[in-house]
Design an enzyme around this catalytic site. Structure first.
Site, PDB file in Angstrom:
ATOM      1  N   SER A 174       0.769  -1.319  -0.036  1.00 35.93           N
ATOM      2  CA  SER A 174      -0.080   0.327  -0.246  1.00 35.93           C
ATOM      3  C   SER A 174       0.633   1.497  -0.048  1.00 35.93           C
ATOM      4  O   SER A 174       2.365   1.581   0.224  1.00 35.93           O
ATOM      5  CB  SER A 174      -0.922   0.253   1.028  1.00 35.93           C
ATOM      6  OG  SER A 174      -1.464   1.416   1.320  1.00 35.93           O
ATOM      7  N   TYR A 219      -2.542  -1.275  10.867  1.00 38.58           N
ATOM      8  CA  TYR A 219      -2.653  -1.606   9.773  1.00 38.58           C
ATOM      9  C   TYR A 219      -1.173  -1.661   8.141  1.00 38.58           C
ATOM     10  O   TYR A 219      -1.032  -2.463   7.787  1.00 38.58           O
ATOM     11  CB  TYR A 219      -3.658  -1.298   8.932  1.00 38.58           C
ATOM     12  CG  TYR A 219      -4.202  -1.320   7.221  1.00 38.58           C
ATOM     13  CD1 TYR A 219      -4.461  -3.107   6.925  1.00 38.58           C
ATOM     14  CD2 TYR A 219      -4.048  -0.180   6.249  1.00 38.58           C
ATOM     15  CE1 TYR A 219      -4.584  -3.486   4.926  1.00 38.58           C
ATOM     16  CE2 TYR A 219      -4.054  -0.709   4.553  1.00 38.58           C
ATOM     17  CZ  TYR A 219      -3.659  -2.304   4.612  1.00 38.58           C
ATOM     18  OH  TYR A 219      -3.912  -1.745   3.315  1.00 38.58           O
ATOM     19  N   LYS A 269       2.103  -3.590   6.685  1.00 38.17           N
ATOM     20  CA  LYS A 269       2.154  -3.602   5.404  1.00 38.17           C
ATOM     21  C   LYS A 269       3.973  -3.235   5.466  1.00 38.17           C
ATOM     22  O   LYS A 269       4.976  -3.922   4.733  1.00 38.17           O
ATOM     23  CB  LYS A 269       0.995  -2.772   4.217  1.00 38.17           C
ATOM     24  CG  LYS A 269       0.147  -2.990   4.374  1.00 38.17           C
ATOM     25  CD  LYS A 269      -0.039  -4.234   3.626  1.00 38.17           C
ATOM     26  CE  LYS A 269      -1.961  -4.652   3.385  1.00 38.17           C
ATOM     27  NZ  LYS A 269      -1.701  -6.142   2.721  1.00 38.17           N
ATOM     28  N   GLY A 286      -5.590  11.122  11.103  1.00 36.88           N
ATOM     29  CA  GLY A 286      -4.737  10.460  10.726  1.00 36.88           C
ATOM     30  C   GLY A 286      -5.084  11.061   9.314  1.00 36.88           C
ATOM     31  O   GLY A 286      -3.802   9.885   8.524  1.00 36.88           O
TER      32      GLY A 286
HETATM   33  P1  NAD Z   1     -10.728  -7.853   0.705  1.00 34.94           P
HETATM   34  O1  NAD Z   1     -10.710  -7.964   2.419  1.00 34.94           O
HETATM   35  O2  NAD Z   1     -11.722  -8.001  -0.153  1.00 34.94           O
HETATM   36  O3  NAD Z   1      -9.832  -8.740   0.131  1.00 34.94           O
HETATM   37  C1  NAD Z   1      -9.008  -9.573   1.153  1.00 34.94           C
HETATM   38  C2  NAD Z   1      -9.303 -11.432   1.637  1.00 34.94           C
HETATM   39  O4  NAD Z   1      -8.742 -12.110   1.811  1.00 34.94           O
HETATM   40  C3  NAD Z   1     -10.648 -11.432   1.804  1.00 34.94           C
HETATM   41  O5  NAD Z   1     -11.575 -12.693   0.983  1.00 34.94           O
HETATM   42  C4  NAD Z   1     -10.524 -12.549   3.185  1.00 34.94           C
HETATM   43  O6  NAD Z   1     -11.876 -13.264   3.693  1.00 34.94           O
HETATM   44  C5  NAD Z   1      -9.198 -12.998   2.719  1.00 34.94           C
HETATM   45  N1  NAD Z   1      -8.547 -13.183   3.645  1.00 34.94           N
HETATM   46  C6  NAD Z   1      -8.632 -12.468   4.890  1.00 34.94           C
HETATM   47  N2  NAD Z   1      -7.306 -12.937   6.226  1.00 34.94           N
HETATM   48  C7  NAD Z   1      -7.005 -13.943   5.543  1.00 34.94           C
HETATM   49  C8  NAD Z   1      -6.523 -15.283   6.761  1.00 34.94           C
HETATM   50  N3  NAD Z   1      -5.848 -15.524   7.313  1.00 34.94           N
HETATM   51  N4  NAD Z   1      -6.359 -16.555   5.458  1.00 34.94           N
HETATM   52  C9  NAD Z   1      -7.205 -16.794   3.902  1.00 34.94           C
HETATM   53  N5  NAD Z   1      -7.775 -16.039   3.724  1.00 34.94           N
HETATM   54  C10 NAD Z   1      -7.973 -14.441   4.136  1.00 34.94           C
HETATM   55  O7  NAD Z   1     -10.087  -6.549   0.380  1.00 34.94           O
HETATM   56  P2  NAD Z   1      -9.275  -5.682  -0.570  1.00 34.94           P
HETATM   57  O8  NAD Z   1      -9.768  -4.851  -0.785  1.00 34.94           O
HETATM   58  O9  NAD Z   1      -9.711  -7.155  -1.941  1.00 34.94           O
HETATM   59  O10 NAD Z   1      -7.500  -5.964  -0.077  1.00 34.94           O
HETATM   60  C11 NAD Z   1      -7.077  -7.210  -1.385  1.00 34.94           C
HETATM   61  C12 NAD Z   1      -5.460  -6.664  -0.319  1.00 34.94           C
HETATM   62  O11 NAD Z   1      -4.782  -5.750  -0.646  1.00 34.94           O
HETATM   63  C13 NAD Z   1      -5.228  -6.469   0.862  1.00 34.94           C
HETATM   64  O12 NAD Z   1      -3.876  -7.131   1.665  1.00 34.94           O
HETATM   65  C14 NAD Z   1      -5.654  -5.082   1.762  1.00 34.94           C
HETATM   66  O13 NAD Z   1      -4.395  -4.696   2.741  1.00 34.94           O
HETATM   67  C15 NAD Z   1      -4.624  -4.720  -0.054  1.00 34.94           C
HETATM   68  N6  NAD Z   1      -4.575  -4.001  -0.002  1.00 34.94           N
HETATM   69  C16 NAD Z   1      -6.064  -2.973  -0.368  1.00 34.94           C
HETATM   70  C17 NAD Z   1      -5.751  -1.571  -0.035  1.00 34.94           C
HETATM   71  C18 NAD Z   1      -7.657  -1.146  -0.838  1.00 34.94           C
HETATM   72  O14 NAD Z   1      -7.639   0.088  -0.640  1.00 34.94           O
HETATM   73  N7  NAD Z   1      -8.432  -2.373  -1.026  1.00 34.94           N
HETATM   74  C19 NAD Z   1      -5.097  -0.488   0.099  1.00 34.94           C
HETATM   75  C20 NAD Z   1      -4.113  -1.133  -0.462  1.00 34.94           C
HETATM   76  C21 NAD Z   1      -3.858  -2.484  -0.084  1.00 34.94           C
HETATM   77  C1  UD1 Z   2      -7.185   4.035   3.666  1.00 30.95           C
HETATM   78  C2  UD1 Z   2      -5.827   4.313   4.727  1.00 30.95           C
HETATM   79  C3  UD1 Z   2      -4.838   3.322   3.565  1.00 30.95           C
HETATM   80  C4  UD1 Z   2      -5.690   2.180   3.250  1.00 30.95           C
HETATM   81  C5  UD1 Z   2      -6.872   2.452   2.067  1.00 30.95           C
HETATM   82  C6  UD1 Z   2      -7.487   1.582   1.835  1.00 30.95           C
HETATM   83  C7  UD1 Z   2      -6.192   6.034   6.118  1.00 30.95           C
HETATM   84  C8  UD1 Z   2      -4.933   6.721   6.454  1.00 30.95           C
HETATM   85  N1  UD1 Z   2      -4.855   5.184   5.505  1.00 30.95           N
HETATM   86  O1  UD1 Z   2      -6.740   5.757   2.873  1.00 30.95           O
HETATM   87  O2  UD1 Z   2      -3.942   2.671   4.545  1.00 30.95           O
HETATM   88  O3  UD1 Z   2      -4.502   1.462   2.342  1.00 30.95           O
HETATM   89  O4  UD1 Z   2      -7.371   2.972   3.283  1.00 30.95           O
HETATM   90  O5  UD1 Z   2      -7.711   0.383   2.506  1.00 30.95           O
HETATM   91  O6  UD1 Z   2      -6.706   5.168   7.271  1.00 30.95           O
HETATM   92  N2  UD1 Z   2     -13.514  10.268   2.763  1.00 30.95           N
HETATM   93  C9  UD1 Z   2     -14.632  11.076   3.693  1.00 30.95           C
HETATM   94  N3  UD1 Z   2     -15.484  10.168   3.939  1.00 30.95           N
HETATM   95  C10 UD1 Z   2     -15.520   8.788   4.089  1.00 30.95           C
HETATM   96  C11 UD1 Z   2     -15.487   8.155   3.333  1.00 30.95           C
HETATM   97  C12 UD1 Z   2     -13.327   9.051   3.087  1.00 30.95           C
HETATM   98  O7  UD1 Z   2     -14.855  11.907   3.184  1.00 30.95           O
HETATM   99  O8  UD1 Z   2     -16.869   8.581   4.314  1.00 30.95           O
HETATM  100  C13 UD1 Z   2     -12.397  10.864   2.930  1.00 30.95           C
HETATM  101  C14 UD1 Z   2     -11.541  10.212   3.213  1.00 30.95           C
HETATM  102  O9  UD1 Z   2     -11.184  11.134   4.363  1.00 30.95           O
HETATM  103  C15 UD1 Z   2      -9.584  10.539   2.413  1.00 30.95           C
HETATM  104  C16 UD1 Z   2     -10.824  10.103   0.868  1.00 30.95           C
HETATM  105  O10 UD1 Z   2     -12.402  10.123   1.559  1.00 30.95           O
HETATM  106  O11 UD1 Z   2      -9.196  11.637   2.295  1.00 30.95           O
HETATM  107  C17 UD1 Z   2     -10.799   8.630   0.928  1.00 30.95           C
HETATM  108  O12 UD1 Z   2     -10.400   7.849   1.839  1.00 30.95           O
HETATM  109  P1  UD1 Z   2     -10.448   6.464   1.974  1.00 30.95           P
HETATM  110  O13 UD1 Z   2     -11.123   5.709   1.197  1.00 30.95           O
HETATM  111  O14 UD1 Z   2     -10.884   5.448   3.462  1.00 30.95           O
HETATM  112  O15 UD1 Z   2      -8.864   5.872   1.996  1.00 30.95           O
HETATM  113  P2  UD1 Z   2      -7.626   6.839   2.426  1.00 30.95           P
HETATM  114  O16 UD1 Z   2      -7.741   7.454   3.450  1.00 30.95           O
HETATM  115  O17 UD1 Z   2      -7.111   7.112   1.110  1.00 30.95           O
END
Ligand code: NAD
Ligand code: UD1
Length: 339
Positions: free
Chosen positions: A125, A150, A154, A295
């Site tokens: 991330s 979280y 990472k 944050g």
């Molecule tokens: P998600 O929660 O939809 O998918 C994660 C999946 O992992 C789920 O299906 C969950 O059931 C499974 N899981 C969790 N713990 C597990 C375990 N111990 N064993 C087996 N399966 C397990 O999330 P996502 O948005 O698809 O994210 C996928 C990855 O990308 C995550 O590692 C997340 O941290 C990373 N990531 C996501 C974002 C985002 O904004 N969505 C941003 C940066 C990084």
């Molecule tokens: C957050 C996490 C990041 C993580 C990502 C995906 C933080 C500081 N960062 O990113 O580590 O990888 O989620 O899970 O938490 N917002 C609103 N109203 C809402 C929701 C969000 O205004 O109801 C705004 C937030 O203030 C932010 C932007 O939308 O400015 C994006 O928020 P969000 O989707 O939660 O992602 P990040 O905070 O960028």
């Protein structure tokens, strides 16, 4: 063509990646404990692509589940999505996050070693750049300390993987640093389906649009940005999924550990998201400004030149596509995968 083990493949990004892997001709084995997803997503992946995948309901923290997966399938590479991702929750139950994300990743890497599989793509991330680096973030910047548990997981996993690859040159590891994934497959069959109240902007906004939540709170309008609201680098989940296919193919023919930013490089504000969503989808989203969320950084976005040059990746979807596709999914599935 390769056989790929996808941990967390039933989740939001994982299910979209399964589609792209199958369409690129790869074989897919998903291992997921369904703690934040449902098997329905994988049924739809198979219906969409007309191809089948193998599903193992298992946990990356269970040595037995992993060993069995590797013993039953000739895996060439692993794409590792499995993890917990709710920032607020990670502050309340840090040990659960350390166990699931960090200890789970250690178990996975150890099981890969036992099975002689050394190609790995890890979901990282942009949070690993910390709070002090200026945007656009570049992969060779010194990483910072994320301000939540979280993000900390990472950073630790990235460093652990890098050190592992330095100690043993059989490893080939990709660290994909995602910015803000949004959107859904254009069919509207698969998408983001958060449990409970969404933490992230896009699912919250679409749930307001579909009438499940009263209004969107825009967290802060006094940031030093163009319109006072935070700016993020939103990336279409299908472009992100394609980056995984390219990264895993790259890893099959390279060694070492390499990080790539996966973002568009365009900062877009929260207000711009809301306004463009309304315009593209011809719908009004009730919203109000509220206090800043603790944050949050005012603005961050990627320099994606390395992924473009080295992976041959280019994001193909613009902001309008992201917002139309997010809405298409939510509209067709007002309660997500639940019937
Ligand atoms: P998600 O929660 O939809 O998918 C994660 C999946 O992992 C789920 O299906 C969950 O059931 C499974 N899981 C969790 N713990 C597990 C375990 N111990 N064993 C087996 N399966 C397990 O999330 P996502 O948005 O698809 O994210 C996928 C990855 O990308 C995550 O590692 C997340 O941290 C990373 N990531 C996501 C974002 C985002 O904004 N969505 C941003 C940066 C990084
Ligand atoms: C957050 C996490 C990041 C993580 C990502 C995906 C933080 C500081 N960062 O990113 O580590 O990888 O989620 O899970 O938490 N917002 C609103 N109203 C809402 C929701 C969000 O205004 O109801 C705004 C937030 O203030 C932010 C932007 O939308 O400015 C994006 O928020 P969000 O989707 O939660 O992602 P990040 O905070 O960028």
């Amino acid at each position: 063509m390769a056989k790929i083990l996808v941990t967390g493949g039933a989740g939001y990004i994982g299910s979209h990646t399964c589609v792209e892997l199958l369409e690129a001709g790869h074989d897919v084995v998903v291992l997921d404990n369904l703690s934040n997803s449902s098997e329905e997503s994988l049924k739809r992946v198979q219906a969409l692509t007309g191809k089948s995948l193998k599903f193992i309901q298992g946990d990356i923290r269970q040595q037995q589940d992993l060993d069995q997966a590797f013993a039953s399938h000739q895996i060439d590479a692993v794409i590792h999505f499995a993890g917990l991702k709710a920032v607020g929750e990670s502050q309340q139950i840090p040990l659960t996050y350390f166990d699931n994300n960090i200890a789970g990743s250690i178990q996975l890497v150890q099981a890969m070693e036992r099975a002689n599989v050394f190609n790995l793509v890890f979901s990282s991330s942009a949070t690993v750049y910390g709070e002090k680096n200026p945007s656009p973030y570049q992969e060779d910047m010194t990483l910072g300390m994320p301000n939540n548990n979280y993000g900390y997981t990472k950073l630790v996993i990235e460093q652990m993987l890098e050190k592992t690859s330095i100690a043993d040159d059989r490893w080939s590891i990709a660290l994909l640093r995602y910015f803000n994934p949004v959107g859904a497959h254009k069919s509207g069959c698969i998408g983001e389906d958060p449990l409970g109240i969404p933490n992230n902007l896009m699912p919250y906004l679409t749930q307001v649009a579909v009438g499940q939540r009263e209004k969107l709170s825009i967290f802060g309008n006094d940031y030093p940005t163009q319109d006072g609201t935070c700016e993020r680098d939103f990336i279409h989940v299908v472009d992100l999924a394609e980056a995984h296919v390219l990264a895993v193919e790259n890893r099959l023919t390279n060694t070492g550990c390499r990080a790539w930013n996966i973002g568009t490089g365009q900062p877009i504000s929260v207000l711009q998201i809301k306004n463009t969503f309304e315009k593209v989808n011809d719908i009004v989203v009730r919203a109000e400004f509220s206090d800043r969320r603790a944050g949050d950084l005012p603005s961050f976005y990627a320099n994606n030149a390395r992924a473009v040059a080295e992976l041959g990746w280019t994001p193909k979807h613009n902001l309008e596509d992201m917002l139309a596709d997010s809405w298409n999914w939510q509209k067709q599935n007002p309660t997500g995968y639940k019937a």
